[in-house]
Design a protein around this motif. Sequence first.
Motif, PDB file in Angstrom:
ATOM      1  N   GLN A 150       0.503 -30.159  27.324  1.00 58.26           N
ATOM      2  CA  GLN A 150       1.048 -30.839  26.144  1.00 58.26           C
ATOM      3  C   GLN A 150       0.158 -30.580  24.936  1.00 58.26           C
ATOM      4  O   GLN A 150       0.640 -30.275  23.848  1.00 58.26           O
ATOM      5  N   LEU A 151      -1.138 -30.670  25.142  1.00 60.52           N
ATOM      6  CA  LEU A 151      -2.092 -30.389  24.072  1.00 60.52           C
ATOM      7  C   LEU A 151      -1.936 -28.952  23.584  1.00 60.52           C
ATOM      8  O   LEU A 151      -1.919 -28.690  22.374  1.00 60.52           O
ATOM      9  N   GLY A 152      -1.804 -28.028  24.506  1.00 56.83           N
ATOM     10  CA  GLY A 152      -1.602 -26.617  24.139  1.00 56.83           C
ATOM     11  C   GLY A 152      -0.321 -26.419  23.351  1.00 56.83           C
ATOM     12  O   GLY A 152      -0.284 -25.650  22.379  1.00 56.83           O
ATOM     13  N   TYR A 153       0.731 -27.138  23.736  1.00 56.04           N
ATOM     14  CA  TYR A 153       1.998 -27.062  23.009  1.00 56.04           C
ATOM     15  C   TYR A 153       1.830 -27.562  21.577  1.00 56.04           C
ATOM     16  O   TYR A 153       2.302 -26.943  20.631  1.00 56.04           O
ATOM     17  N   TRP A 154       1.140 -28.694  21.424  1.00 54.85           N
ATOM     18  CA  TRP A 154       0.915 -29.246  20.086  1.00 54.85           C
ATOM     19  C   TRP A 154       0.154 -28.268  19.208  1.00 54.85           C
ATOM     20  O   TRP A 154       0.473 -28.072  18.039  1.00 54.85           O
ATOM     21  N   ILE A 155      -0.885 -27.683  19.761  1.00 55.44           N
ATOM     22  CA  ILE A 155      -1.689 -26.719  18.998  1.00 55.44           C
ATOM     23  C   ILE A 155      -0.832 -25.509  18.625  1.00 55.44           C
ATOM     24  O   ILE A 155      -0.885 -25.029  17.487  1.00 55.44           O
ATOM     25  N   GLY A 156      -0.036 -25.033  19.559  1.00 56.61           N
ATOM     26  CA  GLY A 156       0.853 -23.905  19.277  1.00 56.61           C
ATOM     27  C   GLY A 156       1.848 -24.228  18.173  1.00 56.61           C
ATOM     28  O   GLY A 156       2.102 -23.405  17.285  1.00 56.61           O
ATOM     29  N   ARG A 157       2.414 -25.422  18.199  1.00 61.19           N
ATOM     30  CA  ARG A 157       3.340 -25.847  17.159  1.00 61.19           C
ATOM     31  C   ARG A 157       2.615 -25.949  15.811  1.00 61.19           C
ATOM     32  O   ARG A 157       3.168 -25.578  14.776  1.00 61.19           O
ATOM     33  N   ARG A 159       0.072 -24.203  14.825  1.00 58.02           N
ATOM     34  CA  ARG A 159      -0.154 -22.842  14.331  1.00 58.02           C
ATOM     35  C   ARG A 159       1.132 -22.225  13.795  1.00 58.02           C
ATOM     36  O   ARG A 159       1.101 -21.408  12.892  1.00 58.02           O
ATOM     37  N   PHE A 160       2.269 -22.614  14.348  1.00 64.26           N
ATOM     38  CA  PHE A 160       3.562 -22.128  13.885  1.00 64.26           C
ATOM     39  C   PHE A 160       3.955 -22.795  12.565  1.00 64.26           C
ATOM     40  O   PHE A 160       4.477 -22.150  11.658  1.00 64.26           O
ATOM     41  N   VAL A 161       3.677 -24.088  12.451  1.00 58.04           N
ATOM     42  CA  VAL A 161       4.116 -24.867  11.295  1.00 58.04           C
ATOM     43  C   VAL A 161       3.240 -24.628  10.062  1.00 58.04           C
ATOM     44  O   VAL A 161       3.729 -24.691   8.935  1.00 58.04           O
ATOM     45  N   LEU A 162       1.974 -24.336  10.250  1.00 56.42           N
ATOM     46  CA  LEU A 162       1.066 -24.181   9.099  1.00 56.42           C
ATOM     47  C   LEU A 162       1.559 -23.171   8.071  1.00 56.42           C
ATOM     48  O   LEU A 162       1.613 -23.489   6.881  1.00 56.42           O
ATOM     49  N   PRO A 163       1.938 -21.957   8.455  1.00 56.63           N
ATOM     50  CA  PRO A 163       2.425 -21.013   7.443  1.00 56.63           C
ATOM     51  C   PRO A 163       3.701 -21.508   6.749  1.00 56.63           C
ATOM     52  O   PRO A 163       3.889 -21.288   5.556  1.00 56.63           O
ATOM     53  N   LEU A 164       4.562 -22.177   7.510  1.00 62.21           N
ATOM     54  CA  LEU A 164       5.782 -22.726   6.909  1.00 62.21           C
ATOM     55  C   LEU A 164       5.439 -23.808   5.886  1.00 62.21           C
ATOM     56  O   LEU A 164       6.020 -23.868   4.802  1.00 62.21           O
ATOM     57  N   LEU A 165       4.487 -24.659   6.240  1.00 60.42           N
ATOM     58  CA  LEU A 165       4.051 -25.715   5.336  1.00 60.42           C
ATOM     59  C   LEU A 165       3.465 -25.114   4.058  1.00 60.42           C
ATOM     60  O   LEU A 165       3.792 -25.566   2.954  1.00 60.42           O
ATOM     61  N   GLN A 166       2.659 -24.087   4.204  1.00 64.23           N
ATOM     62  CA  GLN A 166       2.093 -23.420   3.028  1.00 64.23           C
ATOM     63  C   GLN A 166       3.197 -22.881   2.136  1.00 64.23           C
ATOM     64  O   GLN A 166       3.150 -23.015   0.926  1.00 64.23           O
ATOM     65  N   LYS A 167       4.203 -22.271   2.744  1.00 66.55           N
ATOM     66  CA  LYS A 167       5.286 -21.676   1.977  1.00 66.55           C
ATOM     67  C   LYS A 167       6.101 -22.740   1.265  1.00 66.55           C
ATOM     68  O   LYS A 167       6.412 -22.610   0.076  1.00 66.55           O
ATOM     69  N   VAL A 168       6.440 -23.828   1.958  1.00 73.50           N
ATOM     70  CA  VAL A 168       7.238 -24.900   1.371  1.00 73.50           C
ATOM     71  C   VAL A 168       6.500 -25.559   0.212  1.00 73.50           C
ATOM     72  O   VAL A 168       7.054 -25.776  -0.856  1.00 73.50           O
ATOM     73  N   LEU A 169       5.239 -25.870   0.412  1.00 73.59           N
ATOM     74  CA  LEU A 169       4.479 -26.554  -0.632  1.00 73.59           C
ATOM     75  C   LEU A 169       4.137 -25.640  -1.798  1.00 73.59           C
ATOM     76  O   LEU A 169       3.882 -26.125  -2.901  1.00 73.59           O
ATOM     77  N   GLY A 170       4.150 -24.357  -1.564  1.00 72.81           N
ATOM     78  CA  GLY A 170       3.783 -23.424  -2.630  1.00 72.81           C
ATOM     79  C   GLY A 170       4.944 -23.017  -3.513  1.00 72.81           C
ATOM     80  O   GLY A 170       4.750 -22.336  -4.493  1.00 72.81           O
TER      81      GLY A 170
END
Length: 171
Positions: A150-157, A159-170
Amino acid sequence: MPPLREEDEIRDFPSLGPIETQVIQVFVDGVKVLGLPRSIGEIYGLLFISPEPLALDDLVNRLGISKGSASQGLRALKTLGAVREIEIEGSRRSYYEASTELKRLVGGFIREQVRPHLESGQAKVGNLLQVAATEEDPARREFYDARVKQLGYWIGRGRFVLPLLQKVLGQ
């Protein structure tokens, strides 16, 4: 109600006006949430609300912080991309101004603070799975294995969400 800790107190800046003081407090509250030193919020807040670039000595005098604290804070803010150094013709001193581009601020914070933690966390999950496999009690081993996955899944998510968050906020 418990007494305020030093880092929770609202500092008074006698050389600053009320708008400057209140803007600084907004950024102090923000960096507190992120676990960064108060001085980083004070420095960024003053640079953010200042109509002209400020030198290190200006920050020291107006905020009442040490030169070492101001220098260290500026270095951290430059690394995050939150502050840029400005040259002023005829002056040998370095001046600084706040970067106000949300994409740059979020990107710098993610690059310097969040991503390294996610990357080291992912490596730790691999080790944790090996340790969980050595548990002798089958029920506990199964529980540990599920939690570590579960922890590994959260970390993977993350890492997936960070670039999307950067793009949305930028944008």
